[in-house]
Every structure is written in structure tokens, then in C-alpha cells.
Design an enzyme around this catalytic site. Structure first.
Site, PDB file in Angstrom:
ATOM      1  N   ASP A 201     -26.005 -32.399 -96.263  1.00 16.84           N
ATOM      2  CA  ASP A 201     -26.876 -32.870 -95.187  1.00 16.84           C
ATOM      3  C   ASP A 201     -28.073 -33.652 -95.741  1.00 16.84           C
ATOM      4  O   ASP A 201     -28.667 -33.268 -96.756  1.00 16.84           O
ATOM      5  CB  ASP A 201     -27.388 -31.618 -94.447  1.00 16.84           C
ATOM      6  CG  ASP A 201     -28.250 -31.941 -93.244  1.00 16.84           C
ATOM      7  OD1 ASP A 201     -27.715 -32.521 -92.294  1.00 16.84           O
ATOM      8  OD2 ASP A 201     -29.458 -31.621 -93.265  1.00 16.84           O
ATOM      9  N   GLU A 243     -24.056 -37.170 -96.323  1.00 16.94           N
ATOM     10  CA  GLU A 243     -24.583 -37.619 -95.044  1.00 16.94           C
ATOM     11  C   GLU A 243     -25.872 -38.387 -95.350  1.00 16.94           C
ATOM     12  O   GLU A 243     -26.945 -37.808 -95.504  1.00 16.94           O
ATOM     13  CB  GLU A 243     -24.884 -36.444 -94.117  1.00 16.94           C
ATOM     14  CG  GLU A 243     -25.142 -36.902 -92.694  1.00 16.94           C
ATOM     15  CD  GLU A 243     -26.495 -36.477 -92.128  1.00 16.94           C
ATOM     16  OE1 GLU A 243     -26.738 -36.725 -90.948  1.00 16.94           O
ATOM     17  OE2 GLU A 243     -27.311 -35.914 -92.860  1.00 16.94           O
TER      18      GLU A 243
END
Ligand SMILES: OC[C@H]1O[C@H](O[C@H]2O[C@H](CO)[C@@H](O)[C@H](O)[C@H]2O)[C@H](O)[C@@H](O)[C@@H]1O
Ligand SMILES: [Ca+2]
Length: 533
Positions: A201, A243
Site C-alpha cells: 500500500d 500501489e
């Protein structure tokens, strides 16, 4: 069998455990419930599940605020339940990657609690502190509808702490080698358990530096290469997915020289697929792929139409953003930060022609596609819920109470029950028996794609059609060739394509064929995958 790495040819599925199936009647989805739905997930034709954060958390950002990196949120079950889920997925030939939130943790994490209470705690330096909120002023605010600054004053600590997301998510300090070691051990913990990799993330924001925008810094890449070395040396065959919501040229370094991430989400292509379909003009798609550099051997892009966040408009120009908001988010409640908090099917006005065209396009462009739970049945959204919760509502399994998601009186969020998208008629059970349902089309499209090596990981060459609204490209792998043709407009038109030999359309279930020498005519939003070999 292909000799390509598995993630280059796979189809992924994004799973929110909270939303999927509640096994114990508390109104919250859990791992035991999800185990019961693995056969359904497999039936979609996907190969790998991305499990969103499952860690203990106060849930101020739906689990992206991790309070313990090696535990399981009690709502979801226990570590044994997670292991059972992993084994059950593997037994069905499904791989599992989990979310790895390295940039920040929760304010409730023991590290932050110790750090704020004692300047001399070894944990103080796990976070980024300052006596003034002026440092790193070149960094943008990501959650700009809510957060006025990337600094928040902590009364107990007597200093400001740095956070790129909510103030409840203090950033970890990657200048501190102890943080590296902690995070590498978190990776080992889950990889030892047998997971197949991570979706990492928010990786652009690990380091801050004065005089920069504090994104994509060289020191960030250095640490990420360390992560990759660990995977290669200790867990070969597992995958790490970045990401990083960035422009293509800034994404390229996340692959390194094949020594950083195996896979990166391609953020900029996503809004351009929606732009092209709405404007009836293929130019945004062609331009962004022209701007996309070649990637190292063994690397791969990951593509998506929607996910658990808002449809992000960070990777478009301000004019394009304004246009997208006007076209796709007419109600101000549909807008959030730099994006649109809506589900796929409502964005397309529940128009199956457009839904098919966009899905066929997304599933035939280069990259490993990832489907978001619920989009395969055309689920709707609830714009009256805050933040991004409106696209994270319970999965609609049947017309039973709570959509067959839970036997509880109250679920963690209400199930969708508006006229158009109500679970009473829009659900898996109803769509199983309808050959023309979104669900059966999803299965058909995924299977048709996966049957063609050219569509899984072949080369792409544009084919000139002479019409802005008609996009055509050829995917090829060895002697397997598929010509993909899309009418992006709402009017019928000639395609500019004249087949040299008779060709069969893989998208038509009755295997419609087009004779040699005759120009193909397309109905509004019609799409074709023509098998050329
Ligand atoms: O953990 C914090 C957030 O991290 C991811 O955020 C990404 O989504 C943002 C939009 O919601 C986007 O603007 C940002 O560039 C991304 O890093 C995660 O997917 C979020 O759910 C989470 O809140
Ligand atoms: Ca439950």
C-alpha cells in the site's frame, strides 16, 4: 503450459473480508464465511485473491490503520481461521496475496503509544516528529477533503507528527534502520505462513525530504529493493505488487532493473478508459499507452476498473478531472478528495452494452487484470455513507434477509436496497440462472481471455481504423493472434476493418464469424475479439 511467471498471466480478485460473508451472525464478514465462498470466487475464473487489510485495527481507515502487524482483526476471526482460509484457497488452486501497509500504522499501535509518551523511548524515532508544522511543505495532502495538514500536534508527545493520510495514521520513519527490520520481519511472518505475496500500500511516501514533493524518492526505492531481495532470497516465486498512484514515467523505477516490484498498478490508464467510453474518442487510451515505457522482463502491469477507493483522478489534468466529475459525478456527494466514490455499474448507467465494452477492453489490454468484489454482478453504491464506505457494502448473495450475507439484525453497513440495485433482485442466486447476467458475462469474458495466450500476455500493436470512436489493436503471442475492436460510441458505424480471412468473434457465444473481404460494421458500443489464427 506457459513459461511466464504466474502473475503475468493471472486474473486477480480483490476481496474485502468484512463485506463477503458473515459466518457467526455478528453482522461482519469473516474468514470462516469467506471460506464458504471460495468455490464461487474460483467459478469466476480468477487465479489469485488480494485480501484487504485483516489486521487488528481501530478501523478509522477500514483497516489501513494497522494496530498489530502480525495479528488478525477479531471481527474476522483468528490466525487459525486465516490459515484455514489460506489452505482452502490453495486447495482450490487460488493464490492469496495480502495488503502490506508499510507507510504508516495506527495511532493505536503500541509503537506509537510508546513513542508519544516518552521522548527517550526507542520507539520515538519510529515516527517523524517536528516542533513546527512547516517542514516538508512540498508534500501534497492526499485526503484533502478531511485533513488540513500532513502534520498533527500530539498533546502527549508535545510535538507534531507526520502523516500522509488520516491523522490517525502516523507515518513510520524509514530513516530509522530499526523500522526496516521491523517491516522485513512482518513480511517474513506472513510469507512463512504461506501467503503468495503482498499488495504493498501507498509505497511512494516512505521517505520525506525538504525541497521535494516527498514522493518516489531514491531512498524509498533503496528500501523497496531491500524488500525485493528478501523475497527473492528467502521466498522465491512470491510476488510483490506496488500501489503507487503515479504517472507512467514515475512508475517505471518501481520495477527497478527487475529488482524492485514484480507488478505495479497502472493508475493512469484507468480514468482514460472511462474518458474514452464517455467521449467516444480512443485518443486518451492511445496517448497514455504511448507514454508508458517498456518494463523489465518478468515485470507486469496490473490493471483495474474499480477498487475499494474512490475512482482516483490524481493522474489526469485539472481540466480532465473537472470533465470527469461533470460526466460521472453529477451529485456532489459522489465526489471525494480527487476522485469519484462510485461503483462500476452505476458509473455506466447500468447499460450492459457499455459494461461489456469496458470490461472487454480492460480484459484485452496488456496487464494483469483485477476484479473488485461485487462488480461481477453489477452491484450498486450508497452515496449516503461517508468516506469510501458506499462502495464497500455487503456482497449480495441472494434475496434473503441481508442479501444472504448475514443472519444478524444489523450488518456493518446496510445492504444496498434502492430500486435499481436492490439485493432483492440483484444478487448472485438470481444471476446464476440467467445466461445473460453480469455474472455469467464476467465468467465468459474471463474464460475467453484466459484461453488465448495472446490476450494473457501477448504483444500489442495498434490497428488503424480511420475513426476516432473505433479502437482496434492486435494482441499476439507466437502464432496466436486476436484482433480486438471496440465501438466506443453510441452510434452504429463502419469499423474500417476488412478481414483478410474469415474470422470468428470470441465474444459472441454463438461464435459469429465475419467473412473475408467485407468491412465489419459495428452497432453502438459493440466489441469484438477476432481470432485470426
Ligand atoms: O492507507 C491509506 C490509503 O492507502 C491507499 O490509498 C490509495 O488510495 C487513495 C485514495 O483513496 C489514493 O489517493 C492514494 O494515492 C493511494 O495510496 C489505500 O488503497 C486506501 O484505501 C487507504 O485509505
Ligand atoms: Ca462475523
Amino acid at each position: 503450459m506457459s513459461d511466464k511467471p504466474w502473475y503475468q498471466e493471472a486474473v486477480f480478485f480483490e476481496l474485502n473480508i468484512r463485506a463477503y460473508r458473515d459466518s457467526n451472525g455478528d453482522g461482519i464478514g469473516d474468514f470462516r464465511g469467506a471460506i464458504d465462498k471460495l468455490d464461487y470466487i474460483r467459478s469466476l475464473g480468477v487465479d489469485c485473491i488480494w485480501v484487504q487489510p485483516m489486521y487488528p485495527s481501530p478501523l478509522k481507515d477500514d483497516g489501513y490503520d494497522v494496530a498489530d502487524y502480525t495479528g488478525i482483526l477479531p471481527d474476522f476471526g483468528t490466525l487459525d481461521d486465516f490459515r484455514a482460509f489460506l489452505d482452502a484457497a490453495h486447495a482450490r488452486g487460488l493464490r492469496v496475496v495480502t495488503d502490506l501497509v508499510m507507510n504508516h500504522c495506527s495511532e493505536e499501535h503500541a509503537w506509537f503509544q510508546a513513542a508519544r509518551q516518552d521522548r527517550h523511548s526507542p520507539y520515538r524515532d519510529y515516527f517523524v516528529w517536528s516542533d513546527t508544522p512547516e517542514k516538508y511543505s512540498g508534500a501534497r495532502i492526499i485526503f484533502l477533503d478531511v485533513e488540513p495538514s500532513n502534520w498533527t500536534y500530539d498533546e502527549v508527545a508535545g510535538q507534531y507528527f507526520w502523516h500522509r493520510f488520516y491523522a490517525s495514521q502516523p507515518d513510520l520513519n524509514y530513516e530509522n534502520p530499526a523500522v526496516h527490520e521491523e517491516m522485513l520481519n512482518v513480511l517474513r511472518f506472513w510469507l512463512d505462513m504461506g501467503i503468495d505475496g503482498f499488495r504493498a500500500d501507498a509505497v511512494p511516501y516512505l521517505y520525506e525530504r525538504e525541497g521535494t514533493n516527498s514522493e518516489n524518492l531514491p531512498e524509498t526505492h533503496e528500501f523497496l529493493k531491500k524488500v525485493r531481495r528478501l523475497v527473492d532470497e528467502e521466498y522465491p516465486g512470491r510476488v510483490i505488487i506496488a500501489e503507487a498512484n503515479q504517472w507512467p514515467e514515475d512508475l517505471l523505477p518501481y520495477f527497478g532493473d527487475g529488482d524492485e516490484f514484480h507488478v505495479c498498478f497502472h493508475f493512469p490508464i484507468m480514468p482514460r478508459l472511462f474518458m474514452a467510453l464517455k467521449s467516444g474518442d480512443k485518443t486518451p487510451i492511445i496517448d497514455i499507452l504511448a507514454r508508458t515505457p517498456p518494463i523489465p522482463p518478468g515485470a507486469q502491469w496490473m490493471t483495474f476498473l474499480r477498487n475499494h477507493d474512490e475512482l482516483t483522478l490524481e493522474m489526469v489534468t485539472p481540466e480532465e478531472r473537472q470533465w470527469m466529475w461533470e460526466q460521472y459525478a453529477p451529485d456532489p456527494r459522489m465526489r471525494l478528495n480527487m476522485g469519484i466514490r462510485r461503483r462500476l455499474t452505476p458509473l455506466l448507467d447500468n447499460d450492459k452494452r457499455r459494461w461489456l465494452a469496458l470490461n472487454a477492453l480492460f480484459l484485452s489490454l496488456p496487464g494483469t487484470p483485477i476484479l473488485y468484489y461485487g462488480d461481477e454482478i453489477g452491484m450498486g453504491e450508497n452515496i449516503w455513507l461517508d468516506d469510501r464506505h458506499g462502495v464497500r457494502t455487503p456482497m449480495q448473495w441472494s434475496a434473503a434477509t441481508n442479501a444472504g450475507f448475514s443472519e444478524a439484525e444489523k450488518t456493518y453497513q446496510p445492504v444496498i436496497d434502492d430500486a435499481e440495485y436492490s439485493y432483492r433482485h440483484l444478487n448472485v442466486a438470481a444471476q446464476e440462472t440467467d445466461a445473460n447476467s453480469y455474472l455469467n458475462w464476467t465468467r465468459y469474458l474471463v474464460a475467453a481471455r484466459q484461453a488465448q495466450p495472446a490476450l494473457r500476455a501477448g504483444t500489442l500493436a495498434w490497428v488503424e481504423t480511420g475513426h476516432a470512436a473505433v479502437l482496434a489493436f492486435r494482441r499476439a503471442e507466437g502464432d496466436n493472434r486476436v484482433l480486438c475492436v471496440f465501438n466506443l460510441s453510441d452510434t452504429a458505424r463502419p469499423s474500417g476493418i476488412i478481414p483478410a480471412t474469415t474470422q470468428t468473434d470470441l465474444l459472441s457465444r454463438d461464435k459469429r464469424s465475419f467473412p473475408a473481404g467485407e468491412e465489419i460494421h459495428l452497432s453502438p458500443y459493440e466489441c469484438l475479439w477476432l481470432l485470426e489464427n
